[in-house]
Write an enzyme that holds these catalytic residues in place. Structure first.
Site, PDB file in Angstrom:
ATOM      1  N   THR A  82       0.844  -0.680  -0.227  1.00  0.00           N
ATOM      2  CA  THR A  82       0.250  -0.530   0.536  1.00  0.00           C
ATOM      3  C   THR A  82       1.034   1.030  -0.115  1.00  0.00           C
ATOM      4  O   THR A  82       0.742   2.264  -0.730  1.00  0.00           O
ATOM      5  CB  THR A  82      -0.933   0.351   1.367  1.00  0.00           C
ATOM      6  OG1 THR A  82      -2.207  -0.794   1.072  1.00  0.00           O
ATOM      7  CG2 THR A  82      -1.695   1.403   0.743  1.00  0.00           C
ATOM      8  N   HIS A 339      -1.754  -1.378  -6.194  1.00  0.00           N
ATOM      9  CA  HIS A 339      -0.803  -2.619  -6.423  1.00  0.00           C
ATOM     10  C   HIS A 339      -2.519  -3.543  -7.182  1.00  0.00           C
ATOM     11  O   HIS A 339      -3.008  -3.255  -6.236  1.00  0.00           O
ATOM     12  CB  HIS A 339      -0.586  -3.328  -4.456  1.00  0.00           C
ATOM     13  CG  HIS A 339      -1.050  -3.106  -3.862  1.00  0.00           C
ATOM     14  ND1 HIS A 339      -2.491  -4.559  -3.240  1.00  0.00           N
ATOM     15  CD2 HIS A 339      -1.404  -2.706  -2.493  1.00  0.00           C
ATOM     16  CE1 HIS A 339      -2.979  -3.937  -2.160  1.00  0.00           C
ATOM     17  NE2 HIS A 339      -2.148  -2.499  -1.836  1.00  0.00           N
TER      18      HIS A 339
END
Length: 550
Positions: A82, A339
């Site tokens: 993250t 992601h």
């Protein structure tokens, strides 16, 4: 549905000014810069999920599909987490330059007892730990688009709101007008900041929502094939949930569609109350929609939970854009993800992927370190190796002599590489000697992917790459069942979507990178990108959008 009602209740509680606005696609996009940039990150929204559901979207995602579609965007680095991912989106730099190499790293020189450092903390605060920290932007080494906009024109306003502090900080950067994130109980900001009315009413509304029980959400017909319980051990199953929640369960609220609706509601309310896009300069708001990540970790990516989550997020995004339309502001949207993600191995094996597995619980740095200590007859007072054997960086005890360090490195590399679930273990010397990568990111070697994440003052002595489909969670019964963070494209590939009212839509199937978003948006608003020059490049969106690549 609760998520849509929450969005409307918060965002529309302040009256909108009446505007005569054409339908979203009625007129060609003007050649002048938009007055508001809206950048949205959907946490863990992989290119695979985008491809799976894109023909099911009818709301906000469907609108974006009429714009510029890049289905193969890349978080091109190896650290597919993250914090690193969000650091690329509005900076234009890969983690090797943002300095954000992971969500957490080990700093054995820090004076506090806790040697783990969280990416968005100030570890120098007395009494802090990596789990009880003071949120800070100090570790981000580069400017964001918002900072560049404010430097060029101080009248520009920059706002960042997200479900996670690291998302808000990494997209907002060092100079923001408002920055708010969810702390598990409420939306909060840096110490000393006064909550504006929109934050207060958001917190009041969300608190009341959490206090109520949540029945099962509606299940679209296209979710029915996903609705099947998958055993993961200990009597625990996932795959057939619909986000039922007991009254007061803030944890389950966070891993549900209502959480993203609340985040989008706060963003819409900020736009409305601050009159973003109605001043003399172009403004920017960054929005971190975090629920998809919590759903992916808690239930996996291919079950009914993810299907229901994305169907609701699509509706909430549609409501969010409808609210923005009513302001009459000329706004442009960029949407991507920090992601991708990987489904749980139990379901992957049922889908015909026999190599999918959980990490060997006996594969630990503690065990490897003990074996090396015994073989080399070392005397150490603490752990020899720090980090996680199954994922990411490994640090070697810095108190060793140069000769001892070299011997430990050799032994650690050999032992880690020998494990059948490991693809490779890369020493820092080899990573540092690799030039910064260029060219199509899908062709990069493991070393090049590692190089894009390597920042010497923070990175480890070894970077471990597990084989594809190996999930670094040994026991799924005690928390997350699935995760991300690998070198592989299911974690690296994300969609990148741009939209502006009246633009001529198109799709570009070739690979691009998330670091291309910042220079592309800079081109859209006519902002020259001076030093420091980003890693990304400006994408040509001039199909009626009015963009100019400098």
């Amino acid at each position: 549905m609760a998520s849509i009602a929450t969005l409307a209740a918060i965002a529309l509680s302040a009256p909108l000014q009446a505007q005569e606005t054409p339908p979203p696609s009625a007129a060609a996009a003007p050649r002048t810069p938009p007055k508001l940039i809206v950048t949205i990150s959907v946490d863990q929204f992989s290119a695979d999920l985008f491809a799976e559901y894109r023909n099911r979207f009818t709301g906000g995602f469907a609108r974006l599909l009429n714009g510029a579609v890049f289905p193969s965007g890349y978080q091109s680095h190896a650290a597919t987490e993250t914090c690193p991912g969000h650091s690329t989106i509005l900076s234009g730099f890969r983690p090797e330059h943002t300095g954000i190499i992971a969500n957490n790293w080990t700093d054995l020189k820090t004076p506090r007892a806790d040697k783990q450092v969280y990416c968005a903390e100030d570890e120098s605060v007395p009494g802090s730990t990596s789990s009880k920290y003071t949120v800070s932007d100090k570790h981000l080494l580069v400017p964001t688009l918002g900072e560049r906009m404010k430097a060029a024109n101080p009248a520009a306003r920059v706002v960042s709101v997200a479900g996670k502090d690291r998302a808000a900080v990494m997209m907002g950067g060092h100079k923001v007008d408002e920055l708010w994130w969810w702390n598990g109980k409420a939306f909060v900001s840096y110490a000393g900041r006064v909550a504006p009315p929109v934050v207060e009413r958001t917190n009041t509304t969300v608190s009341a929502l959490i206090a109520q029980a949540q029945g099962p959400l509606d299940e679209p017909d296209f979710c029915l094939p996903h609705d099947r319980a998958i055993p993961v051990g200990g009597g625990k199953t996932v795959g057939s949930g619909r986000f039922e929640r007991a009254a007061g369960d803030a944890g389950k609220f966070r891993a549900s569609p209502a959480f993203d609706a609340a985040i989008l509601a706060l963003a819409a309310g900020m736009i409305q109350d601050m009159k973003l896009g109605q001043g003399s300069a172009t403004d920017l708001i960054a929005v971190g929609a975090s629920a998809t990540d919590y759903v992916g970790h808690g239930y996996g990516t291919e079950g009914n939970e993810m299907c229901v989550q994305l169907a609701n997020l699509d509706r909430s995004l549609g409501s969010f854009f409808d609210i923005l339309d009513k302001t009459g502001v000329d706004y442009a949207v960029a949407l991507t993800a920090d992601h991708g993600g990987h489904d749980l191995p139990e379901r992957n094996r049922e889908h015909g992927i026999p190599e999918a597995a959980r990490i060997d619980p006996n594969f630990t740095l503690a065990g490897i370190g003990e074996d090396i200590i015994a073989k080399l007859k070392l005397k150490v007072t603490g752990p020899l190796l720090y980090g996680d054997a199954g994922s990411g960086d490994v640090w070697i005890d810095p108190t060793l002599t140069k000769e001892q360090h070299a011997a430990v490195l050799k032994e650690a590399l050999a032992r880690i590489r020998a494990h059948p679930q490991v693809a490779d273990a890369l020493p820092a010397s080899a990573i540092a000697a690799t030039p910064s990568p260029s060219g199509p990111p899908e062709t990069w070697t493991l070393l090049q992917r590692a190089r894009a994440s390597y920042y010497a003052p923070r990175s480890g002595d070894i970077l471990v790459a597990m084989k594809p489909r190996i999930t670094p969670i040994a026991d799924p019964t005690r928390g997350s069942v699935a995760t991300h963070g690998s070198f592989w494209d299911y974690d690296r590939r994300v969609p990148i979507l741009f939209w502006r009212k009246g633009m001529t839509g198109f799709e570009q199937p070739l690979s691009v990178e998330t670091v291309d978003i910042m220079p592309t948006l800079a081109g859209l608003i006519g902002l020259p990108v001076s030093a420091p020059k980003p890693d990304g490049r400006c994408l040509d969106l001039d199909a009626g959008l009015g963009s100019t690549c400098h």
